[in-house]
Design a protein around this motif. Structure first.
Motif, mmCIF file in Angstrom:
data_model
loop_
_atom_site.group_PDB
_atom_site.id
_atom_site.type_symbol
_atom_site.label_atom_id
_atom_site.label_comp_id
_atom_site.label_asym_id
_atom_site.label_seq_id
_atom_site.Cartn_x
_atom_site.Cartn_y
_atom_site.Cartn_z
ATOM 1 N N GLU A 27 78.877 91.252 -67.454
ATOM 2 C CA GLU A 27 79.049 89.915 -66.999
ATOM 3 C C GLU A 27 80.531 89.130 -67.059
ATOM 4 O O GLU A 27 81.270 89.694 -67.587
ATOM 5 C CB GLU A 27 78.198 88.840 -67.974
ATOM 6 N N LYS A 28 80.648 88.483 -65.929
ATOM 7 C CA LYS A 28 82.040 87.990 -65.838
ATOM 8 C C LYS A 28 81.924 86.595 -66.640
ATOM 9 O O LYS A 28 81.183 85.803 -66.537
ATOM 10 C CB LYS A 28 82.226 87.734 -64.297
ATOM 11 N N PRO A 29 83.030 86.614 -67.519
ATOM 12 C CA PRO A 29 83.188 85.331 -68.406
ATOM 13 C C PRO A 29 83.536 84.117 -67.495
ATOM 14 O O PRO A 29 83.988 84.302 -66.395
ATOM 15 C CB PRO A 29 84.183 85.596 -69.460
ATOM 16 N N ALA A 30 82.635 82.851 -67.853
ATOM 17 C CA ALA A 30 83.199 81.695 -66.981
ATOM 18 C C ALA A 30 84.823 81.545 -66.975
ATOM 19 O O ALA A 30 85.265 80.851 -66.038
ATOM 20 C CB ALA A 30 82.515 80.533 -67.838
ATOM 21 N N ASN A 31 85.653 81.714 -68.080
ATOM 22 C CA ASN A 31 86.991 81.260 -68.028
ATOM 23 C C ASN A 31 87.584 82.769 -68.141
ATOM 24 O O ASN A 31 87.272 83.590 -69.394
ATOM 25 C CB ASN A 31 87.144 80.520 -69.290
ATOM 26 N N ASP A 32 88.514 82.934 -67.444
ATOM 27 C CA ASP A 32 89.393 84.242 -67.678
ATOM 28 C C ASP A 32 90.483 84.149 -68.050
ATOM 29 O O ASP A 32 91.509 83.553 -67.458
ATOM 30 C CB ASP A 32 89.447 84.943 -66.023
ATOM 31 N N TYR A 33 90.517 84.474 -69.440
ATOM 32 C CA TYR A 33 91.928 84.533 -70.163
ATOM 33 C C TYR A 33 92.258 85.934 -70.626
ATOM 34 O O TYR A 33 92.805 86.235 -71.736
ATOM 35 C CB TYR A 33 91.794 83.651 -71.537
ATOM 36 N N GLY A 34 92.206 86.801 -69.581
ATOM 37 C CA GLY A 34 92.465 88.176 -70.006
ATOM 38 C C GLY A 34 91.218 89.084 -70.006
ATOM 39 O O GLY A 34 91.356 90.339 -69.834
ATOM 40 N N LEU A 49 85.251 94.877 -73.731
ATOM 41 C CA LEU A 49 85.730 94.003 -72.960
ATOM 42 C C LEU A 49 86.715 94.771 -71.952
ATOM 43 O O LEU A 49 87.561 95.592 -72.360
ATOM 44 C CB LEU A 49 86.847 92.992 -73.748
ATOM 45 N N VAL A 50 86.701 94.386 -70.701
ATOM 46 C CA VAL A 50 87.357 94.958 -69.670
ATOM 47 C C VAL A 50 88.367 94.042 -69.037
ATOM 48 O O VAL A 50 88.184 92.869 -68.441
ATOM 49 C CB VAL A 50 86.312 95.599 -68.678
ATOM 50 N N GLN A 51 89.795 94.472 -68.705
ATOM 51 C CA GLN A 51 90.850 93.869 -67.937
ATOM 52 C C GLN A 51 90.738 94.903 -66.765
ATOM 53 O O GLN A 51 91.208 95.713 -66.809
ATOM 54 C CB GLN A 51 92.111 93.796 -68.883
ATOM 55 N N LEU A 52 90.432 94.126 -65.615
ATOM 56 C CA LEU A 52 90.665 94.788 -64.247
ATOM 57 C C LEU A 52 92.029 94.488 -63.477
ATOM 58 O O LEU A 52 92.227 93.481 -63.474
ATOM 59 C CB LEU A 52 89.468 94.541 -63.423
ATOM 60 N N LYS A 53 92.531 95.908 -62.969
ATOM 61 C CA LYS A 53 93.623 95.505 -62.207
ATOM 62 C C LYS A 53 93.208 96.240 -60.809
ATOM 63 O O LYS A 53 92.492 97.078 -60.898
ATOM 64 C CB LYS A 53 94.958 96.072 -62.834
ATOM 65 N N ALA A 54 94.057 96.044 -59.676
ATOM 66 C CA ALA A 54 93.684 96.501 -58.700
ATOM 67 C C ALA A 54 94.924 96.962 -57.713
ATOM 68 O O ALA A 54 95.907 96.201 -57.857
ATOM 69 C CB ALA A 54 92.507 95.979 -57.782
ATOM 70 N N SER A 55 95.075 97.996 -56.930
ATOM 71 C CA SER A 55 96.110 98.249 -55.869
ATOM 72 C C SER A 55 95.675 98.901 -54.797
ATOM 73 O O SER A 55 94.323 99.451 -54.806
ATOM 74 C CB SER A 55 97.432 99.006 -56.567
ATOM 75 N N LYS A 56 96.259 98.567 -53.581
ATOM 76 C CA LYS A 56 95.862 99.207 -52.263
ATOM 77 C C LYS A 56 96.155 100.840 -52.197
ATOM 78 O O LYS A 56 95.396 101.578 -51.858
ATOM 79 C CB LYS A 56 96.291 98.455 -51.099
ATOM 80 N N LEU A 90 96.317 89.051 -76.779
ATOM 81 C CA LEU A 90 95.158 88.322 -76.653
ATOM 82 C C LEU A 90 93.895 89.309 -76.906
ATOM 83 O O LEU A 90 93.009 89.187 -77.826
ATOM 84 C CB LEU A 90 94.746 87.429 -75.504
ATOM 85 N N LEU A 91 93.852 90.338 -76.101
ATOM 86 C CA LEU A 91 92.807 91.401 -76.180
ATOM 87 C C LEU A 91 92.909 92.078 -77.339
ATOM 88 O O LEU A 91 91.935 92.482 -77.799
ATOM 89 C CB LEU A 91 92.956 92.382 -74.674
ATOM 90 N N TRP A 92 94.112 92.500 -77.782
ATOM 91 C CA TRP A 92 94.388 93.175 -78.936
ATOM 92 C C TRP A 92 93.861 92.485 -80.441
ATOM 93 O O TRP A 92 93.226 93.160 -81.159
ATOM 94 C CB TRP A 92 95.745 93.574 -79.274
ATOM 95 N N LYS A 93 93.810 90.982 -80.291
ATOM 96 C CA LYS A 93 93.489 90.505 -81.164
ATOM 97 C C LYS A 93 91.776 90.413 -81.514
ATOM 98 O O LYS A 93 91.254 89.811 -82.386
ATOM 99 C CB LYS A 93 93.986 89.084 -81.371
#
Length: 165
Positions: free
Chosen positions: A34-41, A60-67, A86-89
């Motif tokens: 699920e996508k959290p309501a607030n995206d802080y990372g 917990l997943v941090q998504l990045k993207a490129s063409k 933040l994610l490490w903590k």
């Protein structure tokens, strides 16, 4: 008469949605995201299941993207130091995923394998090995790692509670 104007969907929003769809399509079928309501990372919170049974384990997943893909043996990602911190903590295990549209593939790396960034910078570079293809991710090993980390953290919390008594 002038044609009516409507909002335009940016390429970055489209790419973001493609990366999320790709990730979800390659998760084990019985896991829930699920996508959290607030995206802080945290872009996605994934609940890990064993068969139909909930486990209480989360990823917990941090998504990045490129063409386009990065040249070489790794995909390069710029990550904010504040996001990393933040994610490490967090108590849950964290995963960084980069989707590459031109390859129709994504690459992943657990945060435990990302070197600590210099705290005097705004962002830093992370190299995700191209061998870590999301389409062939070892989800069972990821789940075992999440379980071992979660168990260790819970055990440490229980010891602290006992010591307080």
């Amino acid at each position: 008469m002038q044609p009516m104007k409507f909002p335009i969907r940016s390429e970055s929003h489209q790419l973001e949605e493609l990366s999320e769809r790709f990730f979800l399509d390659h998760l084990p079928n019985n896991w829930a995201a699920e996508k959290p309501a607030n995206d802080y990372g945290v872009d996605l919170r994934v609940d890990l299941f064993e068969g139909r049974h909930a486990t209480g384990l989360e990823l917990l997943v941090q998504l990045k993207a490129s063409k386009k893909s990065t040249a070489g043996e790794s995909e390069v990602v710029r990550l904010k130091v504040a996001t990393y911190n933040l994610l490490w903590k967090k108590l849950q295990v964290d995963m960084l995923v980069k989707f590459v549209e031109s390859e129709k593939e994504a690459y992943w790396l657990l945060f435990k394998d990302i070197p600590n960034p210099p705290q005097d910078q705004e962002s830093f570079t992370v190299h995700i090995p191209k061998a870590n293809r999301l389409s062939s991710a070892p989800w069972q090993k990821v789940q075992q790692y999440v379980r071992s980390v979660t168990d260790r953290k819970l055990a440490a919390m229980r010891v602290r509670e006992i010591e307080k008594q």
